[in-house]
Design an enzyme around this catalytic site. Sequence first.
Site, PDB file in Angstrom:
ATOM      1  N   LYS A  14       0.811  -1.220   0.000  1.00  0.00           N
ATOM      2  CA  LYS A  14       0.000   0.000   0.000  1.00  0.00           C
ATOM      3  C   LYS A  14       0.850   1.278   0.000  1.00  0.00           C
ATOM      4  CE  LYS A  14      -4.540   0.652   1.777  1.00  0.00           C
ATOM      5  NZ  LYS A  14      -5.163   0.748   0.477  1.00  0.00           N
TER       6      LYS A  14
HETATM    7  N1  PMP Z   1      -6.767  -3.318  -3.699  1.00  0.00           N
HETATM    8  C1  PMP Z   1      -6.345  -2.048  -3.588  1.00  0.00           C
HETATM    9  C2  PMP Z   1      -5.378  -1.514  -4.579  1.00  0.00           C
HETATM   10  C3  PMP Z   1      -6.831  -1.241  -2.537  1.00  0.00           C
HETATM   11  O1  PMP Z   1      -6.418   0.019  -2.424  1.00  0.00           O
HETATM   12  C4  PMP Z   1      -7.757  -1.772  -1.631  1.00  0.00           C
HETATM   13  C5  PMP Z   1      -8.310  -0.915  -0.524  1.00  0.00           C
HETATM   14  N2  PMP Z   1      -7.527  -0.932   0.612  1.00  0.00           N
HETATM   15  C6  PMP Z   1      -8.157  -3.110  -1.777  1.00  0.00           C
HETATM   16  C7  PMP Z   1      -7.644  -3.852  -2.833  1.00  0.00           C
HETATM   17  C8  PMP Z   1      -9.088  -3.769  -0.794  1.00  0.00           C
HETATM   18  O2  PMP Z   1      -8.412  -4.028   0.401  1.00  0.00           O
HETATM   19  P1  PMP Z   1      -9.175  -4.038   1.810  1.00  0.00           P
HETATM   20  O3  PMP Z   1     -10.273  -5.007   1.670  1.00  0.00           O
HETATM   21  O4  PMP Z   1      -8.152  -4.443   2.782  1.00  0.00           O
HETATM   22  O5  PMP Z   1      -9.677  -2.656   2.017  1.00  0.00           O
END
Ligand code: PMP
Length: 306
Positions: free
Chosen positions: A158
Site C-alpha cells: 500500500k
Molecule cells: N486493492 C487495492 C489496490 C486497494 O487500495 C484496496 C483498498 N484498501 C483493496 C484492494 C481492498 O483491500 P481491503 O479489503 O483491505 O480494504
Amino acid sequence: MANKKIVFFNGKFVPYEKAVVSVASHALNYGTGCFEGIRAYWSENRKKLFVFRLRDHVRRMKRSAKTLFLKLLVSEKEFCQVVVELLRKNKPKEDTYIRPLLFKSEEVIGKFDLRKLQDGFTIFTVPLGRYLNTSQGVKTIISSYRRVDDRTVPPFAKPTGIYLNTALAKTEALEKGVDEAILLNLDNSVAEGSAENIFLVKGGKLITPSLDQNILAGITRQTIIELAKRELNMETVQRKVMSKELFSADEVFLTGTGAEVAPVIEINRKKIGDGKAGKITARLQSLYFQIVHGENRKYSRWLTRI
Ligand code: PMP
C-alpha cells in the site's frame, strides 16, 4: 476534508489545522509513504461505533512499513489504542474512514536512501458513506492502465506513490461514463479493481486472483473467503484469472474497505450475468453488512466497539 477535529500527528493529538507538512517533504515530492484504510460503522440501533478488523489493518501496515523502510514506532497494541482514543475524541455518529499514514517527512530533495530519511506518522478520520453503488451494482471497464507489477514497486505494501495507478485508472473509467476500472497485469491476467479486490462466481464456486497477481491482500477479500466457506459452504479458488473469464462468469463483485461488497453488473458495456446483482453476491453482501454493523454475534471478534 478530514472532519476537522482531532488528528494524531507525530505522537500527539492535535487540532486538524496543526497537522501540517512541508512542501519540501520527501513524501509529497516522491510518494514515499504507506497507508491503511479502516472503516468504522455507526450503528443507529445500538448507538455505537464498530471498527472492523482493526488489528488486521494494523498488522498489514506493520508489514508495509517494513517493506518500504518506514519506521512505525508504536506496537500493534498501542496503534490500536491510538485509533480507539482518536475515535473517542472525535465522537463520529456516522460511518467513518480512518486513515493511518506513515511517510518520509524529511525536507530534502534528491536523497533516496530510505533508511536514512526521517518518518512522520499521522492518523485522521473522515466521514465516509458508500464509495460505490453497492445496491444497484457498478459498471466497469477494463482499464488501459496495467496494475503496478511487484517487480517495480510492491503493490501489497500500500505505498502512497502507486495510487497514481489507481487514480489514472479510476479517472479513465469516470471519463468513459462508468463507475470503476478493472486493472490487468502485463500478461492480460486480472489483478483487481482500482482500489478493490475482485471475485468471480462460476458454477457455484468463487474464484479470485491469487496473492501473487500484484494485488493487495485485501482484508475484505479474506473476510469474504471465510464467510463463503463457513456460511455458504463455498470454496474460493485462488489462481491466475484471465481477462476473458470475466465475461463468462455468472457473477462478478468487488471487495474493499471503501467499496464493501459491490456487484459488477457490466464490463466494457457487456452485461455480467443478467445485468443485475447476482444471488451469491447478494448473500455475501448481506452477511458482510450485518457483521460490520454489529448485528451478527458470531463474528463480533472482528469488531472493536467504541
Ligand atoms: N486493492 C487495492 C489496490 C486497494 O487500495 C484496496 C483498498 N484498501 C483493496 C484492494 C481492498 O483491500 P481491503 O479489503 O483491505 O480494504
